[in-house]
Scaffold this motif. Structure first.
Motif, short mmCIF file in Angstrom:
data_model
loop_
_atom_site.label_atom_id
_atom_site.label_comp_id
_atom_site.label_asym_id
_atom_site.label_seq_id
_atom_site.Cartn_x
_atom_site.Cartn_y
_atom_site.Cartn_z
N VAL A 7 33.68 -30.08 80.64
CA VAL A 7 33.71 -29.03 80.67
C VAL A 7 33.50 -27.61 80.10
O VAL A 7 33.31 -27.05 80.59
CB VAL A 7 35.27 -28.72 81.39
CG1 VAL A 7 35.84 -27.77 81.62
CG2 VAL A 7 35.80 -30.12 82.35
N MET A 8 34.17 -27.71 79.09
CA MET A 8 33.69 -26.31 77.86
C MET A 8 32.13 -26.71 77.69
O MET A 8 31.34 -25.62 76.97
CB MET A 8 34.66 -27.00 76.92
CG MET A 8 36.01 -27.43 77.58
SD MET A 8 36.86 -25.39 78.20
CE MET A 8 36.03 -23.57 77.64
N GLY A 9 31.37 -27.93 77.62
CA GLY A 9 30.26 -28.26 77.38
C GLY A 9 30.55 -29.02 75.93
O GLY A 9 31.28 -29.24 75.08
N HIS A 10 29.22 -29.10 75.11
CA HIS A 10 29.70 -29.80 74.46
C HIS A 10 30.24 -29.73 72.54
O HIS A 10 30.55 -30.03 71.90
CB HIS A 10 28.17 -31.01 73.91
CG HIS A 10 28.40 -32.48 72.43
ND1 HIS A 10 27.83 -31.95 71.44
CD2 HIS A 10 28.78 -33.63 72.53
CE1 HIS A 10 28.50 -33.24 71.31
NE2 HIS A 10 28.63 -34.30 71.77
N LYS A 11 29.31 -28.60 72.25
CA LYS A 11 29.76 -27.96 71.02
C LYS A 11 30.29 -27.07 71.45
O LYS A 11 31.25 -27.82 70.27
CB LYS A 11 28.37 -27.06 71.27
CG LYS A 11 28.59 -26.27 70.15
CD LYS A 11 27.75 -25.12 69.33
CE LYS A 11 27.33 -24.86 67.49
NZ LYS A 11 26.46 -24.15 67.87
N GLN A 12 30.65 -25.90 72.10
CA GLN A 12 32.36 -25.64 71.71
C GLN A 12 33.13 -26.44 72.12
O GLN A 12 34.47 -26.52 71.59
CB GLN A 12 32.32 -24.76 73.09
CG GLN A 12 33.21 -23.77 73.53
CD GLN A 12 32.93 -22.36 74.15
OE1 GLN A 12 31.90 -22.53 75.24
NE2 GLN A 12 33.69 -21.86 74.85
N GLY A 13 33.37 -27.35 73.43
CA GLY A 13 34.44 -28.48 72.82
C GLY A 13 34.77 -29.05 72.22
O GLY A 13 35.81 -29.66 71.62
N PHE A 14 33.55 -29.77 71.20
CA PHE A 14 34.24 -30.34 69.98
C PHE A 14 34.88 -29.94 69.21
O PHE A 14 35.68 -30.38 68.31
CB PHE A 14 32.78 -31.12 69.32
CG PHE A 14 32.62 -31.66 68.71
CD1 PHE A 14 33.14 -33.32 69.09
CD2 PHE A 14 32.52 -31.72 67.61
CE1 PHE A 14 33.43 -34.18 67.17
CE2 PHE A 14 32.09 -32.32 65.89
CZ PHE A 14 32.91 -33.20 66.22
N GLU A 15 33.52 -28.50 68.88
CA GLU A 15 34.97 -27.33 67.91
C GLU A 15 36.60 -26.79 68.76
O GLU A 15 37.43 -26.83 68.19
CB GLU A 15 34.10 -25.76 67.77
CG GLU A 15 32.55 -26.05 67.27
CD GLU A 15 31.91 -24.83 67.79
OE1 GLU A 15 32.62 -24.03 68.34
OE2 GLU A 15 30.52 -24.94 66.92
N LEU B 250 37.69 -29.42 70.34
CA LEU B 250 38.88 -30.18 69.85
C LEU B 250 39.34 -30.43 68.08
O LEU B 250 40.66 -30.74 67.61
CB LEU B 250 38.43 -31.39 69.96
CG LEU B 250 38.00 -31.77 71.87
CD1 LEU B 250 37.29 -33.11 71.70
CD2 LEU B 250 39.58 -31.93 72.12
N GLU B 251 37.83 -30.18 67.57
CA GLU B 251 38.56 -29.83 66.37
C GLU B 251 39.72 -28.82 65.27
O GLU B 251 40.39 -28.82 64.81
CB GLU B 251 37.22 -29.92 64.89
CG GLU B 251 36.35 -31.34 65.14
CD GLU B 251 34.96 -29.98 64.39
OE1 GLU B 251 34.49 -29.33 63.94
OE2 GLU B 251 34.03 -31.59 63.90
N LYS B 252 39.74 -27.66 66.03
CA LYS B 252 40.54 -26.29 65.32
C LYS B 252 42.07 -26.84 66.38
O LYS B 252 42.78 -26.47 66.04
CB LYS B 252 40.07 -25.69 65.87
CG LYS B 252 38.84 -25.26 65.34
CD LYS B 252 38.43 -23.94 65.69
CE LYS B 252 37.03 -23.28 65.38
NZ LYS B 252 36.94 -22.11 65.71
N ALA B 253 42.18 -27.92 67.48
CA ALA B 253 43.35 -28.24 68.35
C ALA B 253 44.05 -29.07 66.98
O ALA B 253 43.65 -29.60 66.59
CB ALA B 253 43.05 -28.88 69.66
N ASP B 254 45.49 -28.95 66.86
CA ASP B 254 46.68 -29.67 66.71
C ASP B 254 46.58 -31.24 67.06
O ASP B 254 46.10 -30.91 68.01
CB ASP B 254 48.17 -28.67 66.87
CG ASP B 254 49.35 -29.66 65.69
OD1 ASP B 254 49.25 -30.44 65.19
OD2 ASP B 254 50.43 -29.27 66.42
#
Length: 285
Positions: free
Chosen positions: A121-129, A131-135
């Motif tokens: 949904v968010m795009g691979h790059k933006q979605g991966f970032e 997920l990395e920043k989330a708790d």
């Protein structure tokens, strides 16, 4: 002198009598009377094996009087008793471990599907970032909610509500009657058949497939129909709403046409087949 027929032993398993095998052991394990109260011990043991199928804890009842058979097993020694207790404990633990494994597999599958949906949904790059920043705790709780939420949303049958509302109000307005088709060409009211199409559309496999493929179709519709929208999330929401609306309209149209086909069904009268005349002409010699 032969014994009376009423006292003659007859095995209800093999129907053999005491005259057939004088050395056979007989058993009387239930409340049955007459000749059916007797059974060969060997036949009864084989019948028990068929009923228990290797599980000695299965209770066995007489097929005639429904009396539960009393089973006496030889006592286990200390070593066999320990092995038997360990075997029963392993059986119980195996069920718990297997259930835990299935639940754990479903949970991690839901987490994986949720992460894939976010990146889709968010795009691979933006979605991966993101997920990395989330708790991590939020991800462990929030990601599995995505597939279950999709399944629950798929179970909401808004098409049924609109279709039923349309059918109820179609008699009030002529434009609805024209579009809805409640009357045939001769202006006769249509028969109201039982609508069973919902049972086919609400199958569990269809709900699962529709729920799991919704993010893919929503992303595709959003990217194709709303390319000027900068936010990926808004594009997916607009694409998903468009996809659900188009799919719902198609389903409503299809179900209504099937409904009308059933309403206009005619059962024809039976027509006796015309038999061909037999050829009674004599054959030439």
């Amino acid at each position: 002198m032969d014994p009376p027929e009423v006292d003659r032993r007859t095995c209800w398993v093999c129907f053999g009598t005491e005259d057939d095998d004088t050395s056979a052991l007989w058993s009387r394990p239930c409340r049955c009377r007459g000749t059916t109260k007797w059974v060969h011990d060997s036949c009864l043991q084989r019948w028990f094996d068929e009923k228990q199928r290797g599980n000695p804890t299965v209770r066995v009842f007489c097929p005639q009087c429904n009396t539960e058979y009393t089973i006496d097993y030889p006592a286990l020694g200390p070593l066999l008793l320990l092995i038997d207790s360990g075997d029963k404990m392993i059986n119980k633990l195996s069920n718990v471990v297997a259930a835990g494994g299935v639940i754990g597999s479903l949970y991690w599958s839901a987490v994986t599907f949720g992460a894939i949906s976010v990146m889709q949904v968010m795009g691979h790059k933006q979605g991966f970032e993101m997920l990395e920043k989330a708790d991590p705790l939020f991800l462990l709780v929030g990601l599995p909610v995505i597939p279950f939420g999709l399944i629950l949303a798929k179970m909401i049958r808004w098409e049924d509500y609109i279709l039923n509302l349309w059918r109820k109000n179609s008699q009030s307005f002529w434009i609805f009657r024209k579009l809805f088709g409640d009357y045939d060409s001769e202006n006769r009211p249509l028969r109201q058949p039982e609508d069973t199409s919902q049972n086919d559309l609400n199958s569990s496999t269809r709900i699962l497939c529709g729920a799991f493929t919704l993010p893919t179709f929503a992303t595709a519709f959003g990217n194709y129909l709303f390319p000027k929208v900068e936010s990926p999330l808004k594009r997916v929401i607009l694409g998903g709403a468009t996809f659900i609306l188009v799919k719902g309209v198609i389903q409503i149209y299809y179900r209504q046409q099937q409904y009308l086909r059933l309403a206009r069904r005619q059962i024809k009268d039976f027509v006796e087949p015309i038999s061909k005349p037999s050829d009674d002409r004599p054959t030439s010699l």
